[in-house]
Design a protein around this motif. Structure first.
Motif, PDB file in Angstrom:
ATOM      1  N   GLN A  26      -9.352  10.140  -0.274  1.00 37.76           N
ATOM      2  CA  GLN A  26     -10.783  10.401  -0.148  1.00 37.76           C
ATOM      3  C   GLN A  26     -11.051  11.812   0.356  1.00 37.76           C
ATOM      4  O   GLN A  26     -12.017  12.452  -0.069  1.00 37.76           O
ATOM      5  N   GLU A  27     -10.204  12.328   1.243  1.00 39.89           N
ATOM      6  CA  GLU A  27     -10.357  13.715   1.702  1.00 39.89           C
ATOM      7  C   GLU A  27     -10.188  14.704   0.558  1.00 39.89           C
ATOM      8  O   GLU A  27     -10.743  15.799   0.584  1.00 39.89           O
ATOM      9  N   LEU A  28      -9.417  14.304  -0.449  1.00 38.74           N
ATOM     10  CA  LEU A  28      -9.203  15.149  -1.637  1.00 38.74           C
ATOM     11  C   LEU A  28     -10.219  14.849  -2.740  1.00 38.74           C
ATOM     12  O   LEU A  28     -10.064  15.315  -3.869  1.00 38.74           O
ATOM     13  N   ALA A  29     -11.242  14.058  -2.407  1.00 31.74           N
ATOM     14  CA  ALA A  29     -12.301  13.672  -3.356  1.00 31.74           C
ATOM     15  C   ALA A  29     -11.752  12.890  -4.547  1.00 31.74           C
ATOM     16  O   ALA A  29     -12.277  12.978  -5.652  1.00 31.74           O
ATOM     17  N   ILE A  30     -10.700  12.119  -4.312  1.00 29.08           N
ATOM     18  CA  ILE A  30     -10.135  11.242  -5.341  1.00 29.08           C
ATOM     19  C   ILE A  30     -10.686   9.844  -5.105  1.00 29.08           C
ATOM     20  O   ILE A  30     -10.600   9.313  -3.995  1.00 29.08           O
ATOM     21  N   GLN A  31     -11.266   9.267  -6.124  1.00 32.23           N
ATOM     22  CA  GLN A  31     -11.905   7.959  -6.014  1.00 32.23           C
ATOM     23  C   GLN A  31     -10.868   6.835  -6.026  1.00 32.23           C
ATOM     24  O   GLN A  31     -10.006   6.791  -6.897  1.00 32.23           O
ATOM     25  N   VAL A  32     -10.981   5.966  -5.030  1.00 27.58           N
ATOM     26  CA  VAL A  32     -10.117   4.777  -4.921  1.00 27.58           C
ATOM     27  C   VAL A  32     -11.010   3.571  -5.145  1.00 27.58           C
ATOM     28  O   VAL A  32     -12.060   3.465  -4.518  1.00 27.58           O
ATOM     29  N   PRO A  33     -10.707   2.667  -5.999  1.00 22.89           N
ATOM     30  CA  PRO A  33      -9.520   2.527  -6.840  1.00 22.89           C
ATOM     31  C   PRO A  33      -9.691   3.030  -8.262  1.00 22.89           C
ATOM     32  O   PRO A  33      -8.771   2.926  -9.056  1.00 22.89           O
ATOM     33  N   SER A  34     -10.855   3.583  -8.629  1.00 24.49           N
ATOM     34  CA  SER A  34     -11.082   3.946 -10.030  1.00 24.49           C
ATOM     35  C   SER A  34     -10.130   5.028 -10.537  1.00 24.49           C
ATOM     36  O   SER A  34      -9.670   4.954 -11.678  1.00 24.49           O
ATOM     37  N   GLU A  35      -9.817   6.023  -9.695  1.00 24.49           N
ATOM     38  CA  GLU A  35      -8.879   7.061 -10.124  1.00 24.49           C
ATOM     39  C   GLU A  35      -7.441   6.738  -9.717  1.00 24.49           C
ATOM     40  O   GLU A  35      -6.507   6.945 -10.491  1.00 24.49           O
ATOM     41  N   VAL A  36      -7.271   6.270  -8.476  1.00 22.81           N
ATOM     42  CA  VAL A  36      -5.937   5.935  -7.970  1.00 22.81           C
ATOM     43  C   VAL A  36      -6.035   4.612  -7.211  1.00 22.81           C
ATOM     44  O   VAL A  36      -6.594   4.558  -6.123  1.00 22.81           O
ATOM     45  N   PRO A  37      -5.525   3.532  -7.781  1.00 19.74           N
ATOM     46  CA  PRO A  37      -5.505   2.271  -7.044  1.00 19.74           C
ATOM     47  C   PRO A  37      -4.457   2.313  -5.928  1.00 19.74           C
ATOM     48  O   PRO A  37      -3.416   2.948  -6.078  1.00 19.74           O
ATOM     49  N   VAL A  38      -4.775   1.649  -4.822  1.00 19.90           N
ATOM     50  CA  VAL A  38      -3.871   1.598  -3.671  1.00 19.90           C
ATOM     51  C   VAL A  38      -3.655   0.142  -3.297  1.00 19.90           C
ATOM     52  O   VAL A  38      -4.613  -0.619  -3.173  1.00 19.90           O
ATOM     53  N   SER A  39      -2.402  -0.240  -3.131  1.00 19.57           N
ATOM     54  CA  SER A  39      -2.052  -1.594  -2.707  1.00 19.57           C
ATOM     55  C   SER A  39      -1.185  -1.509  -1.468  1.00 19.57           C
ATOM     56  O   SER A  39      -0.493  -0.522  -1.252  1.00 19.57           O
ATOM     57  N   GLY A  40      -1.217  -2.575  -0.670  1.00 16.58           N
ATOM     58  CA  GLY A  40      -0.405  -2.609   0.532  1.00 16.58           C
ATOM     59  C   GLY A  40       0.143  -3.997   0.792  1.00 16.58           C
ATOM     60  O   GLY A  40      -0.128  -4.940   0.046  1.00 16.58           O
ATOM     61  N   PHE A  41       0.894  -4.117   1.862  1.00 17.20           N
ATOM     62  CA  PHE A  41       1.455  -5.385   2.291  1.00 17.20           C
ATOM     63  C   PHE A  41       0.857  -5.761   3.632  1.00 17.20           C
ATOM     64  O   PHE A  41       0.310  -4.915   4.326  1.00 17.20           O
ATOM     65  N   ASP A  42       0.956  -6.979   4.005  1.00 22.35           N
ATOM     66  CA  ASP A  42       0.604  -7.535   5.311  1.00 22.35           C
ATOM     67  C   ASP A  42      -0.705  -8.317   5.324  1.00 22.35           C
ATOM     68  O   ASP A  42      -0.856  -9.221   6.112  1.00 22.35           O
ATOM     69  N   ASP A  43      -1.671  -7.945   4.506  1.00 18.82           N
ATOM     70  CA  ASP A  43      -2.971  -8.620   4.498  1.00 18.82           C
ATOM     71  C   ASP A  43      -3.541  -8.690   5.912  1.00 18.82           C
ATOM     72  O   ASP A  43      -3.838  -9.761   6.437  1.00 18.82           O
ATOM     73  N   LEU A  44      -3.667  -7.539   6.539  1.00 18.88           N
ATOM     74  CA  LEU A  44      -4.198  -7.466   7.898  1.00 18.88           C
ATOM     75  C   LEU A  44      -5.616  -8.015   7.963  1.00 18.88           C
ATOM     76  O   LEU A  44      -6.391  -7.856   7.019  1.00 18.88           O
ATOM     77  N   SER A  45      -5.962  -8.641   9.055  1.00 17.83           N
ATOM     78  CA  SER A  45      -7.313  -9.191   9.204  1.00 17.83           C
ATOM     79  C   SER A  45      -8.365  -8.086   9.144  1.00 17.83           C
ATOM     80  O   SER A  45      -9.485  -8.314   8.693  1.00 17.83           O
ATOM     81  N   GLU A  46      -8.006  -6.881   9.559  1.00 13.20           N
ATOM     82  CA  GLU A  46      -8.938  -5.753   9.502  1.00 13.20           C
ATOM     83  C   GLU A  46      -9.318  -5.380   8.078  1.00 13.20           C
ATOM     84  O   GLU A  46     -10.335  -4.717   7.856  1.00 13.20           O
ATOM     85  N   SER A  47      -8.543  -5.817   7.111  1.00 11.69           N
ATOM     86  CA  SER A  47      -8.821  -5.500   5.718  1.00 11.69           C
ATOM     87  C   SER A  47     -10.186  -6.014   5.273  1.00 11.69           C
ATOM     88  O   SER A  47     -10.782  -5.467   4.348  1.00 11.69           O
ATOM     89  N   ALA A  48     -10.675  -7.048   5.920  1.00 14.18           N
ATOM     90  CA  ALA A  48     -11.976  -7.615   5.547  1.00 14.18           C
ATOM     91  C   ALA A  48     -13.105  -6.600   5.712  1.00 14.18           C
ATOM     92  O   ALA A  48     -14.112  -6.668   5.018  1.00 14.18           O
ATOM     93  N   TRP A  49     -12.939  -5.636   6.628  1.00 14.59           N
ATOM     94  CA  TRP A  49     -13.988  -4.656   6.889  1.00 14.59           C
ATOM     95  C   TRP A  49     -13.718  -3.301   6.253  1.00 14.59           C
ATOM     96  O   TRP A  49     -14.543  -2.411   6.309  1.00 14.59           O
TER      97      TRP A  49
END
Length: 90
Positions: A26-49
């Motif tokens: 986002q600092e590089l003005a790249i749109q997530v996820p339309s330009e670069v999708p990002v996935s992670g592990f853990d499913d942190l509860s904070e992900s809801a926000w």
């Protein structure tokens, strides 16, 4: 990003790393996820926000911890039994 090219996707090994990747993109003005999708592990509860929402893999943390502990205990027992046999008088 060196060379001026963004990655086609990012798979982070944890939710925290995924959030950092999104922030950097986002600092590089790249749109997530339309330009670069990002996935992670853990499913942190904070992900809801978190926006944008991340694709995340939920892991059975308690089960993984239990299996790791059982593996470690087993390895220690094998090592101790081998040491006991090799140091026994002949």
């Amino acid at each position: 990003m060196t060379g001026g090219r963004a990655p086609t996707a990012i798979l982070a090994l944890s939710g925290i790393l995924a959030y950092g990747a999104v922030d950097a993109l986002q600092e590089l003005a790249i749109q997530v996820p339309s330009e670069v999708p990002v996935s992670g592990f853990d499913d942190l509860s904070e992900s809801a926000w978190f926006r944008p929402r991340l694709t995340t893999v939920r892991q059975p943390i308690v089960t993984k911890g239990r299996m790791a502990a059982e593996f470690l205990i087993s390895a220690i027992r094998v090592r101790n039994s081998t040491r006991t046999r090799s140091s026994a008088p002949r």
